[in-house]
Write a protein that holds these residues in place. Structure first.
Motif, PDB file in Angstrom:
ATOM      1  N   LYS A 129       0.809  -1.214   0.000  1.00 17.65           N
ATOM      2  CA  LYS A 129       0.000   0.000   0.000  1.00 17.65           C
ATOM      3  C   LYS A 129       0.844   1.267   0.000  1.00 17.65           C
ATOM      4  O   LYS A 129       0.428   2.298  -0.496  1.00 17.65           O
ATOM      5  CB  LYS A 129      -0.908  -0.002   1.227  1.00 17.65           C
ATOM      6  CG  LYS A 129      -1.982   1.068   1.180  1.00 17.65           C
ATOM      7  CD  LYS A 129      -2.826   1.082   2.423  1.00 17.65           C
ATOM      8  CE  LYS A 129      -3.826  -0.025   2.390  1.00 17.65           C
ATOM      9  NZ  LYS A 129      -4.775   0.031   3.509  1.00 17.65           N
ATOM     10  N   TYR A 134       0.689   1.843  -5.774  1.00 19.60           N
ATOM     11  CA  TYR A 134      -0.588   2.079  -5.103  1.00 19.60           C
ATOM     12  C   TYR A 134      -1.035   3.525  -5.295  1.00 19.60           C
ATOM     13  O   TYR A 134      -2.203   3.793  -5.566  1.00 19.60           O
ATOM     14  CB  TYR A 134      -0.464   1.744  -3.616  1.00 19.60           C
ATOM     15  CG  TYR A 134      -1.773   1.823  -2.873  1.00 19.60           C
ATOM     16  CD1 TYR A 134      -2.685   0.784  -2.952  1.00 19.60           C
ATOM     17  CD2 TYR A 134      -2.099   2.935  -2.098  1.00 19.60           C
ATOM     18  CE1 TYR A 134      -3.901   0.857  -2.288  1.00 19.60           C
ATOM     19  CE2 TYR A 134      -3.303   3.008  -1.423  1.00 19.60           C
ATOM     20  CZ  TYR A 134      -4.194   1.958  -1.525  1.00 19.60           C
ATOM     21  OH  TYR A 134      -5.388   2.028  -0.870  1.00 19.60           O
ATOM     22  N   TYR A 135      -0.097   4.455  -5.182  1.00 20.06           N
ATOM     23  CA  TYR A 135      -0.427   5.873  -5.358  1.00 20.06           C
ATOM     24  C   TYR A 135      -0.956   6.148  -6.763  1.00 20.06           C
ATOM     25  O   TYR A 135      -1.957   6.833  -6.931  1.00 20.06           O
ATOM     26  CB  TYR A 135       0.812   6.732  -5.072  1.00 20.06           C
ATOM     27  CG  TYR A 135       0.605   8.197  -5.326  1.00 20.06           C
ATOM     28  CD1 TYR A 135      -0.101   8.985  -4.418  1.00 20.06           C
ATOM     29  CD2 TYR A 135       1.082   8.793  -6.488  1.00 20.06           C
ATOM     30  CE1 TYR A 135      -0.310  10.321  -4.657  1.00 20.06           C
ATOM     31  CE2 TYR A 135       0.876  10.136  -6.730  1.00 20.06           C
ATOM     32  CZ  TYR A 135       0.176  10.894  -5.811  1.00 20.06           C
ATOM     33  OH  TYR A 135      -0.038  12.223  -6.050  1.00 20.06           O
ATOM     34  N   MET A 138      -4.433   4.786  -7.294  1.00 24.03           N
ATOM     35  CA  MET A 138      -5.484   5.569  -6.637  1.00 24.03           C
ATOM     36  C   MET A 138      -5.763   6.897  -7.345  1.00 24.03           C
ATOM     37  O   MET A 138      -6.773   7.523  -7.091  1.00 24.03           O
ATOM     38  CB  MET A 138      -5.116   5.838  -5.177  1.00 24.03           C
ATOM     39  CG  MET A 138      -5.120   4.576  -4.359  1.00 24.03           C
ATOM     40  SD  MET A 138      -6.600   3.677  -4.764  1.00 24.03           S
ATOM     41  CE  MET A 138      -7.080   2.984  -3.296  1.00 24.03           C
TER      42      MET A 138
END
Length: 140
Positions: A129, A134-135, A138
């Motif tokens: 995460k 992950y960034y 998102m």
């Protein structure tokens, strides 16, 4: 693709800061090893002497250094971690085998064995995460 998504969901649900620190340490270790091999190409040539006669012996030298540099940076930031770990596997398997085919160096065997196990772990676990993967996921 569904398998990777399920692995990502599991990894993101079970992510911890110590695993991120291990991932970063692995990336830094690989980058430093790439720098060591680049500074002392003679040492790298001596290391791969047992497999030099195989096809692509010189290609190995030209693969190891960039793979460690690029793979180390990608693993540190958690960007394309699975691909970077997969690119390290042939090198690390070779490093373990060289210890058995050539002169046995227990310190190098332990280092390469641990790095191999960590790359296998992150190949399945992913970047977690707290990573660029992950960034970016998102931001969609």
């Amino acid at each position: 693709m569904g398998r990777i998504k399920s692995l990502n969901k599991w990894a993101n649900a079970h992510t911890y800061y110590p695993l991120d620190l291990v991932r970063i340490a692995l990336g830094v270790f690989l980058f430093i090893k790439g720098a060591e091999f680049m500074q002392d190409t003679l040492m790298l040539s001596e290391l791969i002497k047992p497999v030099e006669n195989l096809t692509g012996g010189m290609g190995v030298i030209h693969y190891v250094i960039p793979a460690h540099f690029v793979g180390g940076v990608l693993i540190v930031f958690g960007l394309l971690t699975r691909w970077a770990a997969a690119a390290q596997l042939p090198i690390l398997i070779g490093a373990v085998l060289i210890n058995f085919l050539g002169e046995m160096n227990s310190a190098n065997l332990i280092l390469s064995g641990v790095a191999l196990l960590l790359c296998l772990f992150f190949l399945f676990y992913g970047s977690g995460k707290h990573s660029a993967d992950y960034y970016l996921k998102m931001q969609k």
